[in-house]
Write an enzyme that holds these catalytic residues in place. Structure first.
Site, PDB file in Angstrom:
ATOM      1  N   THR A 253       0.793  -1.229   0.000  1.00 48.29           N
ATOM      2  CA  THR A 253       0.000   0.000   0.000  1.00 48.29           C
ATOM      3  C   THR A 253       0.828   1.283   0.000  1.00 48.29           C
ATOM      4  O   THR A 253       0.651   2.140  -0.863  1.00 48.29           O
ATOM      5  CB  THR A 253      -0.934  -0.019   1.223  1.00 48.29           C
ATOM      6  OG1 THR A 253      -1.824  -1.123   1.055  1.00 48.29           O
ATOM      7  CG2 THR A 253      -1.735   1.262   1.346  1.00 48.29           C
TER       8      THR A 253
HETATM    9  P1  AMP Z   1      -1.666  -3.095   3.568  1.00 47.97           P
HETATM   10  O1  AMP Z   1      -1.058  -3.621   4.823  1.00 47.97           O
HETATM   11  O2  AMP Z   1      -0.633  -2.874   2.503  1.00 47.97           O
HETATM   12  O3  AMP Z   1      -2.821  -3.880   3.130  1.00 47.97           O
HETATM   13  O4  AMP Z   1      -2.198  -1.643   3.958  1.00 47.97           O
HETATM   14  C1  AMP Z   1      -3.553  -1.280   3.916  1.00 47.97           C
HETATM   15  C2  AMP Z   1      -3.884  -0.506   5.129  1.00 47.97           C
HETATM   16  O5  AMP Z   1      -3.181   0.748   5.134  1.00 47.97           O
HETATM   17  C3  AMP Z   1      -5.345  -0.098   5.175  1.00 47.97           C
HETATM   18  O6  AMP Z   1      -6.100  -1.047   5.861  1.00 47.97           O
HETATM   19  C4  AMP Z   1      -5.324   1.211   5.915  1.00 47.97           C
HETATM   20  O7  AMP Z   1      -5.894   1.106   7.195  1.00 47.97           O
HETATM   21  C5  AMP Z   1      -3.850   1.598   6.022  1.00 47.97           C
HETATM   22  N1  AMP Z   1      -3.682   2.982   5.588  1.00 47.97           N
HETATM   23  C6  AMP Z   1      -4.080   3.515   4.420  1.00 47.97           C
HETATM   24  N2  AMP Z   1      -3.779   4.832   4.368  1.00 47.97           N
HETATM   25  C7  AMP Z   1      -3.183   5.123   5.518  1.00 47.97           C
HETATM   26  C8  AMP Z   1      -2.636   6.320   6.059  1.00 47.97           C
HETATM   27  N3  AMP Z   1      -2.664   7.451   5.356  1.00 47.97           N
HETATM   28  N4  AMP Z   1      -2.081   6.253   7.276  1.00 47.97           N
HETATM   29  C9  AMP Z   1      -2.026   5.084   7.963  1.00 47.97           C
HETATM   30  N5  AMP Z   1      -2.541   3.928   7.521  1.00 47.97           N
HETATM   31  C10 AMP Z   1      -3.111   3.932   6.306  1.00 47.97           C
HETATM   32 ZN    ZN Z   2      -3.166  -1.389  -0.435  1.00 47.71          ZN
HETATM   33 ZN    ZN Z   3      -3.797  -4.663   1.863  1.00 46.85          ZN
END
Ligand code: AMP
Ligand code: ZN
Ligand code: ZN
Length: 419
Positions: free
Chosen positions: A79
Site C-alpha cells: 500500500t
Molecule cells: P496493507 O497492509 O498494505 O494492506 O495496507 C492497507 C492498510 O493501510 C489499510 O487497511 C489502511 O488502514 C492503512 N492505511 C491507508 N492509508 C493510511 C494512512 N494514510 N495512514 C495510515 N494507515 C493507512
Molecule cells: Zn493497499
Molecule cells: Zn492490503
C-alpha cells in the site's frame, strides 16, 4: 542527463542508478488549466473486480471514459510504496518508501500503525509528491487521506488534509468532504484532490478476494462514488472535473495452509525480520551474515530470497539504502510469517494478500479516468503505475519532478486537445 537533473540527483542523495533511469521533466501544457483533478484510490481493488457486476458507478465512469485492462503496480505491491509511486511517478526504490515496514539506522522504525512515523517528513522526502509541486506552483490542494499527506515534505503540506482514521469517517463521509472542498469560493477551491477508500482491501485480506464480503465492500465503495457523482451533478460539475480512479495493487488468494514459517529457518538471534507476508525483509545480525545467507539463498519451495544487489532487474528494487540486505519473495498465494501464531490476525488467517511479484495478473490494479480531458469508450492495455504521475502533472499544467513514468504510455487516454 540535464545539468539540473544531475544537480538534483546529487543534492538529494538519490541513488545514481535510479537517477539515470528517471525520465526528463515534462513541460506544462496550456489546455483546461482550471479544471480540478480528483485522484481516487480504492485500496486493493483488483482490475477484474470491475467485471463482477457490483459496480454500476465505476462501470459507468469507465464506459464514458477510459479504463485499463489492468494497471501494473510497482514492486513491492504494498500500500504505502504504491500510493507514493502514484503521486511521485517513481519506483519505490527511487522514492524511499520501500515497504510498509522499514527499519533504518538514521530514522528507526516505520510502520503503518505508527502515527508519528507516518507523519514524519523524513521518510517521504527522497521524492516530492504532486501536491507539494502543485502547491509550490500556486495551485490549491486537498487530501481526503493519502499516504504521505500528513507529513510536511520539503516544507509543504496540502492546503487541506486529514489525519488518517483519527475518527471513523465513512466512505460517504469522505465523499462529503470532497464536495465541501469543491464548494469553497473559487480562489480557495482545490485544483488537485485525493480521496481514499480502504474497505475493499480490508475485506480482501480477511475473507479473500472471491468472498461475498469483498463483493459487499466493492458495492459499498461504488455506492459512495454514486454519491460523489450525484453531488457533482447537483453542482453542475460532473462534466467539469477530471477524475482518475486507481488501486494501489490487486489481491491474491492465500489459503491458510500455504504458509512458510521463518522462525523454522533462521534462529531468532541470527537476524532481524523487518517485514513479513508476501515479501520479507531480513537484516542478518552482525557475525551471522554467512549463516543466514547460506540458509536463505539456496533454492527453497514456494519462496525465493536474494541479496539486495541481486534482485531481478524487472522488479526495480534493491538500490535504496532502506531496502534490507536480504529480500525474500513468496510465490503468489503463499505467505511468510514468523510462526503459526503470527500467521493469525485477530485470531483469523489472512485469506487474501498482496506484495507479490508485480508482473502477476492477480496484482493488477484498477485504472479508470473520466472527465473533459479524457476520451470516451477507450480501453487501454496494461501500463505501469509510474505513468499516472506524468499524466496528472500534464493535466494540472505543472512542472513535473524527475520520475520513472512516461506520459506517452497513456496519452491515448486523452482527447486530442489535451495533448
Ligand atoms: P496493507 O497492509 O498494505 O494492506 O495496507 C492497507 C492498510 O493501510 C489499510 O487497511 C489502511 O488502514 C492503512 N492505511 C491507508 N492509508 C493510511 C494512512 N494514510 N495512514 C495510515 N494507515 C493507512
Ligand atoms: Zn493497499
Ligand atoms: Zn492490503
Amino acid at each position: 542527463m540535464r545539468l539540473t537533473l544531475r544537480l538534483l540527483c546529487l543534492s538529494t542523495l538519490i541513488f545514481i542508478a535510479g537517477c539515470q533511469s528517471l525520465a526528463p521533466v515534462h513541460a506544462p501544457t496550456s489546455a483546461s488549466r482550471k479544471i480540478p483533478l480528483l485522484l481516487i484510490s480504492i485500496d486493493g481493488f483488483r482490475a477484474d473486480y470491475l467485471d463482477r457486476g457490483y459496480t454500476p458507478t465505476l462501470s459507468m465512469l469507465a464506459d464514458h471514459g477510459v479504463h485499463s485492462v489492468g494497471m501494473q503496480p510497482s514492486y513491492p505491491t504494498l500500500t504505502f510504496p504504491n500510493h507514493y509511486t502514484l503521486v511521485t511517478g517513481r519506483y519505490p526504490d527511487h522514492h524511499g518508501v520501500v515497504d510498509n515496514s522499514m527499519l533504518v539506522p538514521d530514522l528507526g522504525k516505520f510502520k503503518l500503525s505508527n502515527r508519528e512515523a507516518v507523519a514524519d517528513g523524513r521518510w517521504w522526502d527522497q521524492a516530492e509528491p504532486i501536491w507539494v509541486s502543485a502547491d509550490r506552483q500556486g495551485l490549491k490542494t486537498a487530501t481526503m487521506y493519502w499516504p504521505g499527506s500528513e507529513a510536511s515534505i520539503h516544507g509543504y503540506r496540502p492546503d487541506h488534509w486529514r489525519k488518517y482514521a483519527e475518527e471513523e469517517v465513512s466512505s460517504n463521509g469522505r465523499v462529503d468532504q470532497i464536495l465541501q472542498w469543491l464548494d469553497l469560493p473559487s480562489p480557495e477551491r482545490p485544483r488537485f484532490m485525493t480521496l481514499y477508500f480502504d474497505a475493499v482491501d480490508t475485506a480482501g485480506h480477511f475473507d479473500g478476494p472471491g468472498s461475498a464480503k469483498t463483493n459487499e465492500a466493492i458495492a459499498e465503495v461504488d455506492a459512495a462514488l454514486a454519491h460523489l457523482v450525484a453531488g457533482l451533478r447537483e453542482r453542475g460539475l460532473f462534466d467539469r472535473i477530471n477524475i482518475i480512479v486507481v488501486a494501489d495493487h490487486g489481491m491474491a488468494d492465500t489459503p491458510a495452509n500455504q504458509r512458510i514459517f521463518l522462525d523454522d529457518l533462521i534462529p531468532q538471534n541470527d537476524a532481524m525480520i523487518v517485514s513479513t507476508g508476501a515479501i520479507a525483509g531480513i537484516i542478518p545480525s552482525p557475525g551471522h551474515e554467512s549463516d543466514v545467507e547460506s540458509v536463505l539463498l539456496r533454492t527453497r519451495d514456494h519462496m525465493q530470497c536474494w541479496k539486495k544487489s541481486e534482485i531481478p532487474a524487472h522488479l526495480h528494487y534493491g538500490s535504496n539504502e532502506r531496502v534490507p540486505p536480504i529480500i525474500c519473495a513468496a510465490d503468489t498465494g503463499w505467505l511468510m510469517t514468523r510462526n503459526a501464531k503470527t500467521a493469525l490476525v485477530q485470531g483469523k488467517p489472512i485469506l487474501g494478500e498482496h506484495g507479490f511479484d508485480n508482473g502477476d495478473v492477480a496484482m493488477r490494479a484498477l485504472f479508470l479516468a473520466h472527465g473533459p480531458a479524457f476520451r470516451e469508450h477507450v480501453v487501454l492495455p496494461v501500463f505501469a503505475n509510474v505513468d499516472v504521475y506524468p499524466l496528472m502533472t500534464h493535466l494540472l499544467g505543472i512542472q513535473a519532478q524527475p520520475n520513472d513514468g512516461r506520459l506517452a504510455e497513456i496519452e491515448d487516454a486523452l482527447v486530442p486537445a489535451e495533448l
